[in-house]
Design an enzyme around this catalytic site. Structure first.
Site, PDB file in Angstrom:
ATOM      1  N   SER A  53       0.797  -1.229   0.000  1.00 17.33           N
ATOM      2  CA  SER A  53       0.000   0.000   0.000  1.00 17.33           C
ATOM      3  C   SER A  53       0.829   1.280   0.000  1.00 17.33           C
ATOM      4  O   SER A  53       0.325   2.344  -0.369  1.00 17.33           O
ATOM      5  CB  SER A  53      -0.937   0.027   1.212  1.00 17.33           C
ATOM      6  OG  SER A  53      -0.197  -0.096   2.422  1.00 17.33           O
ATOM      7  N   ASP A 342      -3.615   8.012   8.130  1.00 21.11           N
ATOM      8  CA  ASP A 342      -4.498   7.102   8.861  1.00 21.11           C
ATOM      9  C   ASP A 342      -3.644   6.398   9.914  1.00 21.11           C
ATOM     10  O   ASP A 342      -2.560   6.880  10.243  1.00 21.11           O
ATOM     11  CB  ASP A 342      -5.215   6.121   7.904  1.00 21.11           C
ATOM     12  CG  ASP A 342      -4.249   5.287   7.066  1.00 21.11           C
ATOM     13  OD1 ASP A 342      -3.067   5.153   7.451  1.00 21.11           O
ATOM     14  OD2 ASP A 342      -4.667   4.765   6.011  1.00 21.11           O
ATOM     15  N   HIS A 345      -0.494   4.664   7.439  1.00 16.03           N
ATOM     16  CA  HIS A 345       0.212   5.270   6.319  1.00 16.03           C
ATOM     17  C   HIS A 345       0.520   6.747   6.559  1.00 16.03           C
ATOM     18  O   HIS A 345      -0.329   7.477   7.076  1.00 16.03           O
ATOM     19  CB  HIS A 345      -0.634   5.154   5.037  1.00 16.03           C
ATOM     20  CG  HIS A 345      -1.064   3.759   4.728  1.00 16.03           C
ATOM     21  ND1 HIS A 345      -2.306   3.270   5.111  1.00 16.03           N
ATOM     22  CD2 HIS A 345      -0.427   2.751   4.098  1.00 16.03           C
ATOM     23  CE1 HIS A 345      -2.409   2.013   4.709  1.00 16.03           C
ATOM     24  NE2 HIS A 345      -1.285   1.668   4.103  1.00 16.03           N
TER      25      HIS A 345
END
Length: 367
Positions: A53, A342, A345
């Protein structure tokens, strides 16, 4: 975080264009502003990304997984507020890299349905949020595994051949820079987050599994034409907000057992990549330490103008990530003061600070 089941494969179709268009692309992309000065005899035609991600710009958007973020508030600072599937409020590392090497402003997802021939020729990311070097990591999360990312890369290569022919394709593959970012989901989600691997592996043997998988991936990329590769270390994963909440006790300190696993993996990975750099002819294989600069940001926020490094900007900042960070959540008033967007990340500001440290140390080692 618990995840489920396998994925459905996607495919992007690209129309053929002439070599004339290929030439125009490089005229256009050289207008991108960058600070890295390449030697006169060095060309970097494209950036190609693989992993998780951290560099997924939206490949998970249309696959059957809950690990996605193509909805607000993700992307609130990206091109006027577009939720592309990047796991941040704005740009991610491969976007900065593409700009730094004077290629383009941002690196798109390979599975983006709006992908253009120019995007193919100047690079894409195959990365999938929640993927890992351990095959089980991607399977449990129902995302695109690294082996499947390699299959997409083979498909990509054929599309580029259709656009510019085999000789120019080989030139692109040989001179492009490949970035590989994985490992944190293996440690946080698969090893510590589920019982499956801990039944059969201790930390020592599990990090061996990760390193061998990373080594195999690099060698497979080499066989497919890659000659300039940068592989990111694991971060101090125990210090990201969600892992503080899960494993850091009532005061949410860094979960040191996570960090110790990351450090063990990193020490082994560094040695393995150094060995590969000598083993694979005419190849740059660079170990990129992300652990130290991220830990420095966490331990010395004032030095970088940051005010919050233990909570994310989205919601409470304690656990929200992916679908748990959505339009029903409030966000912090100034995300540029937050290291994390978040609970897992970094913000665009966080990524920019990390990127500045990385490019300064490793930029000229990649070509």
């Amino acid at each position: 975080m618990q995840y489920i089941l396998p994925l459905s494969s996607l495919c992007a179709s690209i129309l053929s264009l002439s070599f004339y268009f290929f030439s125009i692309i490089f005229i256009i992309t050289t207008t991108t502003v960058a600070t890295l000065k390449l030697p006169p005899n060095v060309t970097v035609p494209a950036i190609l990304g693989f992993g998780d991600s951290i560099i997924d710009p939206g490949n998970n958007n249309n696959i059957k997984t809950i690990i996605k973020c193509n909805f607000p508030p993700y992307g609130q600072d990206f091109m006027g507020g577009i939720s592309t599937g990047r796991f941040s409020n704005g740009r991610i590392p491969t976007d900065f890299l593409a700009e730094e090497f004077s290629i383009k402003e941002y690196l798109p997802a390979y599975l983006d349905t709006n992908l253009s021939p120019q995007d193919l020729l100047t690079g894409v990311s195959f990365a999938s949020g929640a993927a890992g070097f351990d095959p089980l990591t991607s399977q449990v999360a129902s995302v695109i595994s690294l082996s499947e990312q390699l299959e997409y890369f083979k498909e990509y290569t054929e599309k580029v051949k259709q656009l510019v022919g085999e000789e120019k394709t080989n030139f692109i593959l040989t001179n492009s820079i490949y970035f590989i970012v994985a490992g944190s989901d293996d440690i946080a989600n698969t090893y510590f987050g589920t019982p499956f691997r801990r039944l059969h592996y201790d930390v020592e043997s599990y990090t061996d599994l990760m390193v061998e998988s990373a080594s195999s991936f690099v060698q497979e990329l080499y066989k497919l034409g890659a000659r300039r590769m940068g592989l990111f270390s694991a971060p101090p994963i125990g210090c990201v907000p969600s892992q503080r909440t899960i494993g850091g006790g009532i005061v949410r300190e860094c979960a040191e057992h996570y960090n110790q696993a990351a450090q063990l993996y990193n020490s082994k990975l560094s040695i393995k990549l150094d060995s590969l750099a000598h083993k694979l002819p005419h190849t740059k294989v660079v170990y990129i330490d992300i652990y130290s600069p991220l830990l420095d940001l966490i331990q010395n926020p004032d030095k970088y103008g940051l005010e919050e490094v233990v909570k994310g900007c989205c919601g409470t900042g304690l656990l929200e990530v992916s679908v748990l960070c959505n339009k029903l959540d409030s966000v912090c008033p100034d995300d540029s003061k937050y290291l994390f967007w978040d609970s897992y990340h970094p913000t665009e500001r966080g990524y920019q600070l990390l990127f500045d440290a990385i490019i300064k140390k490793y930029g000229n080692k990649l070509y």
